[in-house]
Design an enzyme around this catalytic site. Structure first.
Site, PDB file in Angstrom:
ATOM      1  N   THR A 119     -22.228  -4.098  27.365  1.00 14.64           N
ATOM      2  CA  THR A 119     -22.270  -3.503  26.035  1.00 14.64           C
ATOM      3  C   THR A 119     -21.806  -4.538  25.036  1.00 14.64           C
ATOM      4  OG1 THR A 119     -21.471  -1.698  24.612  1.00 14.64           O
ATOM      5  CG2 THR A 119     -19.968  -2.453  26.339  1.00 14.64           C
ATOM      6  N   HIS A 172     -11.038   1.607  39.450  1.00 10.26           N
ATOM      7  CA  HIS A 172     -10.040   1.052  40.360  1.00 10.26           C
ATOM      8  C   HIS A 172      -9.997   1.747  41.719  1.00 10.26           C
ATOM      9  CE1 HIS A 172      -8.247  -2.104  37.972  1.00 10.26           C
ATOM     10  NE2 HIS A 172      -8.268  -1.302  36.921  1.00 10.26           N
TER      11      HIS A 172
END
Length: 202
Positions: A119, A172
């Site tokens: 992005t 994560h």
């Protein structure tokens, strides 16, 4: 923070030749190339999480999503098999799928199947932001504005440099901080020294 002074020069030198072939060469194709090379070194970042099956699926293809602002919000057209494309072909494909997305003419295939997303907030002038993951991908790269700033060169002289911030968001549950940081540093290495991109067959 990435010193892209060398990349700025390379892109400027290549821009006119690219325009002769109908491609508006932005920095994004260079970033896509750097990301692909970093993903090949750290394949855990080029993965998706299958929560239903409880599996992490490592992707062998490099389908890069390009987050694109439209009148109806953010869309993510995809450059499929970007690792098989030249720099100019990536630029041409980004231009094509982004224009289709903005015109709401992109096909389902052109909007799905990404394995990693970039992005870019450079056009808005952002300095730093935390990009939101494009689920079910496990990583996304935020690219921010290139700014002219004073930097100290190898001879301890203050010169005009071009700095750009990169940010990365990670799932994560799949990618730990060390792997994510190592991936980001690998992207940085290629962008700070674009000759490495040339040696890698840009």
């Amino acid at each position: 923070q990435v010193d892209v002074s060398a990349l700025v020069k390379v892109r400027e030198q290549a821009r006119r030749a690219a325009e002769e072939q109908g491609v508006k060469l932005s920095y994004l194709p260079f970033i896509v190339k750097a990301v692909i090379l970093a993903l090949k070194r750290y394949p855990i970042v080029n993965a998706v999480l299958d929560e239903a099956a409880g599996n992490v699926v490592l992707k062998k293809r490099y389908n890069i999503g390009i987050a694109t602002a439209t009148d109806q919000g953010l869309m993510v057209p995809v450059v499929h098999d970007a690792d098989r494309l030249s720099l100019l072909d990536i630029g041409r494909e980004i231009q094509r799928v982004s224009e289709l997305a903005k015109a709401f003419k992109a096909s389902r295939e052109e909007l799905t199947g990404s394995t990693f997303t970039i992005t870019s907030l450079g056009a808005i002038g952002g300095v730093l932001a935390t990009p939101i993951l494009n689920y079910p991908e496990v990583g996304i790269l935020g690219v921010h504005a290139i700014r002219k700033v004073p930097v100290v060169n190898d001879r301890d002289e203050i010169v005009v440099g071009h700095l750009m911030n990169l940010s990365v968001s990670l799932d994560h549950r799949v990618v730990d901080g060390f792997e994510g940081t190592s991936f980001l540093q690998e992207v940085r290495r290629y962008l700070e020294d674009p000759t490495l991109l040339l040696l890698a067959g840009i």
